[in-house]
Design an enzyme around this catalytic site. Structure first.
Site, PDB file in Angstrom:
ATOM      1  N   ASN A  17       0.859  -1.186   0.000  1.00  0.00           N
ATOM      2  CA  ASN A  17       0.000   0.000   0.000  1.00  0.00           C
ATOM      3  C   ASN A  17       0.894   1.233   0.000  1.00  0.00           C
ATOM      4  O   ASN A  17       1.506   1.553   1.020  1.00  0.00           O
ATOM      5  CB  ASN A  17      -0.902  -0.035   1.247  1.00  0.00           C
ATOM      6  CG  ASN A  17      -1.718   1.230   1.410  1.00  0.00           C
ATOM      7  OD1 ASN A  17      -1.818   2.040   0.492  1.00  0.00           O
ATOM      8  ND2 ASN A  17      -2.311   1.403   2.592  1.00  0.00           N
ATOM      9  N   TRP A  18       0.949   1.904  -1.148  1.00  0.00           N
ATOM     10  CA  TRP A  18       1.853   3.049  -1.261  1.00  0.00           C
ATOM     11  C   TRP A  18       1.274   4.303  -0.623  1.00  0.00           C
ATOM     12  O   TRP A  18       1.952   5.327  -0.545  1.00  0.00           O
ATOM     13  CB  TRP A  18       2.196   3.308  -2.737  1.00  0.00           C
ATOM     14  CG  TRP A  18       3.008   2.214  -3.380  1.00  0.00           C
ATOM     15  CD1 TRP A  18       3.490   1.079  -2.769  1.00  0.00           C
ATOM     16  CD2 TRP A  18       3.443   2.140  -4.749  1.00  0.00           C
ATOM     17  NE1 TRP A  18       4.190   0.314  -3.670  1.00  0.00           N
ATOM     18  CE2 TRP A  18       4.175   0.941  -4.892  1.00  0.00           C
ATOM     19  CE3 TRP A  18       3.284   2.958  -5.863  1.00  0.00           C
ATOM     20  CZ2 TRP A  18       4.752   0.553  -6.114  1.00  0.00           C
ATOM     21  CZ3 TRP A  18       3.850   2.582  -7.081  1.00  0.00           C
ATOM     22  CH2 TRP A  18       4.580   1.394  -7.203  1.00  0.00           C
ATOM     23  N   LYS A  19       0.036   4.248  -0.194  1.00  0.00           N
ATOM     24  CA  LYS A  19      -0.638   5.411   0.415  1.00  0.00           C
ATOM     25  C   LYS A  19      -0.465   6.643  -0.491  1.00  0.00           C
ATOM     26  O   LYS A  19      -0.406   6.504  -1.706  1.00  0.00           O
ATOM     27  CB  LYS A  19      -0.117   5.664   1.828  1.00  0.00           C
ATOM     28  CG  LYS A  19      -0.147   4.401   2.698  1.00  0.00           C
ATOM     29  CD  LYS A  19      -0.011   4.713   4.148  1.00  0.00           C
ATOM     30  CE  LYS A  19       0.141   3.415   4.923  1.00  0.00           C
ATOM     31  NZ  LYS A  19      -0.002   3.610   6.364  1.00  0.00           N
ATOM     32  N   HIS A  50      -9.642   0.974   4.932  1.00  0.00           N
ATOM     33  CA  HIS A  50      -8.365   1.163   5.642  1.00  0.00           C
ATOM     34  C   HIS A  50      -8.624   2.076   6.845  1.00  0.00           C
ATOM     35  O   HIS A  50      -9.423   3.006   6.773  1.00  0.00           O
ATOM     36  CB  HIS A  50      -7.331   1.774   4.694  1.00  0.00           C
ATOM     37  CG  HIS A  50      -5.939   1.751   5.257  1.00  0.00           C
ATOM     38  ND1 HIS A  50      -5.516   2.643   6.212  1.00  0.00           N
ATOM     39  CD2 HIS A  50      -4.893   0.926   5.013  1.00  0.00           C
ATOM     40  CE1 HIS A  50      -4.256   2.370   6.529  1.00  0.00           C
ATOM     41  NE2 HIS A  50      -3.852   1.335   5.812  1.00  0.00           N
ATOM     42  N   GLU A 101      -7.045   4.455   8.013  1.00  0.00           N
ATOM     43  CA  GLU A 101      -6.826   5.888   7.757  1.00  0.00           C
ATOM     44  C   GLU A 101      -8.053   6.504   7.104  1.00  0.00           C
ATOM     45  O   GLU A 101      -8.393   7.659   7.355  1.00  0.00           O
ATOM     46  CB  GLU A 101      -5.570   6.070   6.898  1.00  0.00           C
ATOM     47  CG  GLU A 101      -4.309   5.780   7.707  1.00  0.00           C
ATOM     48  CD  GLU A 101      -3.103   5.361   6.895  1.00  0.00           C
ATOM     49  OE1 GLU A 101      -3.117   5.502   5.652  1.00  0.00           O
ATOM     50  OE2 GLU A 101      -2.129   4.877   7.505  1.00  0.00           O
ATOM     51  N   GLU A 133      -5.643  -5.372  10.490  1.00  0.00           N
ATOM     52  CA  GLU A 133      -4.670  -4.297  10.690  1.00  0.00           C
ATOM     53  C   GLU A 133      -4.962  -3.594  12.015  1.00  0.00           C
ATOM     54  O   GLU A 133      -5.768  -2.642  12.056  1.00  0.00           O
ATOM     55  CB  GLU A 133      -4.770  -3.283   9.548  1.00  0.00           C
ATOM     56  CG  GLU A 133      -4.326  -3.838   8.212  1.00  0.00           C
ATOM     57  CD  GLU A 133      -3.624  -2.765   7.384  1.00  0.00           C
ATOM     58  OE1 GLU A 133      -2.510  -3.034   6.924  1.00  0.00           O
ATOM     59  OE2 GLU A 133      -4.183  -1.674   7.224  1.00  0.00           O
ATOM     60  N   GLY A 181       2.262   1.897  10.916  1.00  0.00           N
ATOM     61  CA  GLY A 181       3.224   2.983  10.834  1.00  0.00           C
ATOM     62  C   GLY A 181       3.935   3.301  12.135  1.00  0.00           C
ATOM     63  O   GLY A 181       4.576   4.349  12.255  1.00  0.00           O
ATOM     64  N   SER A 226       3.303  -2.479  10.380  1.00  0.00           N
ATOM     65  CA  SER A 226       4.750  -2.491  10.644  1.00  0.00           C
ATOM     66  C   SER A 226       5.412  -3.802  10.225  1.00  0.00           C
ATOM     67  O   SER A 226       6.293  -4.309  10.923  1.00  0.00           O
ATOM     68  CB  SER A 226       5.030  -2.178  12.120  1.00  0.00           C
ATOM     69  OG  SER A 226       4.577  -0.879  12.432  1.00  0.00           O
ATOM     70  N   GLY A 283       2.683  -1.279   4.353  1.00  0.00           N
ATOM     71  CA  GLY A 283       2.656   0.138   4.034  1.00  0.00           C
ATOM     72  C   GLY A 283       4.057   0.652   3.750  1.00  0.00           C
ATOM     73  O   GLY A 283       4.607   0.458   2.668  1.00  0.00           O
ATOM     74  N   GLY A 284       4.664   1.283   4.743  1.00  0.00           N
ATOM     75  CA  GLY A 284       5.955   1.963   4.575  1.00  0.00           C
ATOM     76  C   GLY A 284       7.012   1.145   3.853  1.00  0.00           C
ATOM     77  O   GLY A 284       7.688   1.650   2.951  1.00  0.00           O
TER      78      GLY A 284
END
Ligand code: PEP
Length: 265
Positions: A15-17, A105, A107, A177, A183, A223, A244-245
């Site tokens: 997930n590149w957000k 998600h 977010e 999640e 994150g 993470s 993610g990151g």
């Protein structure tokens, strides 16, 4: 409740957000294509989820260069078309050969007020257009601290899946999640991830039936790094990872895919 893996093919999703413009995305997709070897993706599926403005560019790279990575999106509209300024239709995503769409998600739930009802509608919009939803569920740190994790997961999964045909449930993906792990660098332990994913599978069985519960893929997200991938993937009910990151860096994401593919599932 299910035998290890039960034949479910793991899915590792990046997930590149809201990161990487379309030129950076082209570079990232190419970089991934150069690093991933056939053996890395033989036992697992891989998807990347760029921002909307990058999707067409990334599609061209993946298809043009034969990179064995599926295209994903991070969100979509509930409706197929119409006067919905600023929205992106699931029809448009399907036309670009998007295969997976993340819905719900945390977010989006937190910053864009997406309720369980909105998530359920988006999930149906994705399915209606022949794509697979990756439906995110997970508890906040406050809910965890007062012992409400299972209650929260039950409510989210039930709201998302109630009324769906068994074959749609079997074809979709649920991502566990925990919000406190996203994150933060503080991933869930494999024991906690397994317990939550097994719980989710049990709720799916109650809502949709035993058969789809055995088939639905359940990812863990929060993470994930190369060094915790193997232990998470060793969990019976963890059928993949939502990253993610670490997915923004092709080398790190490749290491995660590699570690997952060697995970013995
Ligand atoms: C995510 O965005 O879904 C996620 C899991 O992020 P991270 O891997 O950075 O925790």
């Amino acid at each position: 409740m299910s035998p290890a893996g039960a034949g479910r093919r793991p899915l590792i999703s990046g997930n590149w957000k809201m990161n990487l413009d379309h030129l950076e995305a082209i570079h990232a997709a190419r970089d991934l294509g150069l690093r991933l070897q056939p053996a890395d993706v033989a036992p697992v599926d891989v998807s990347v989820h760029p921002p909307f403005t990058d999707i067409r560019s990334v599609q061209s790279v993946l298809e043009g260069e034969g990179i064995p990575v599926a295209l994903g999106a991070q969100n979509c509209a509930v409706e197929d078309s119409g006067a919905f300024t600023g929205e992106v239709s699931p029809v448009m995503l399907a036309k670009l050969h998007v295969e997976y769409v993340i819905v719900g998600h945390s977010e989006r739930r937190a910053h864009f007020a997406e309720t369980d009802a909105v998530v359920a509608s988006k999930l149906r919009a994705v399915l209606r257009n022949g794509m697979a939803p990756i439906c995110c569920v997970g508890e906040t740190v406050d809910e965890r601290d007062i012992g409400l994790t299972q209650e929260r997961l039950t409510a989210q999964v039930t709201a998302a899946l109630t009324g769906l045909p068994a074959e749609d449930v079997a074809a979709m993906v649920v991502a566990y999640e925990p919000v406190w792990a996203i994150g933060t660098g503080q991933a869930a332990t494999p024991e906690d991830a397994q317990e939550a994913c097994a719980w989710i599978r049990g709720v799916v069985a109650q809502v949709a039936g035993e058969e789809p519960a055995t088939q639905v893929r359940i990812q863990y997200g929060g993470s994930v790094k190369a060094d915790n991938t193997a232990s998470l993937m060793a969990c019976t009910d963890v059928d993949g990872l939502l990253v993610g990151g670490a997915s923004l860096d092709a080398a790190q994401f490749t290491d995660i895919v590699r570690a997952a593919s060697r995970g013995g599932r």
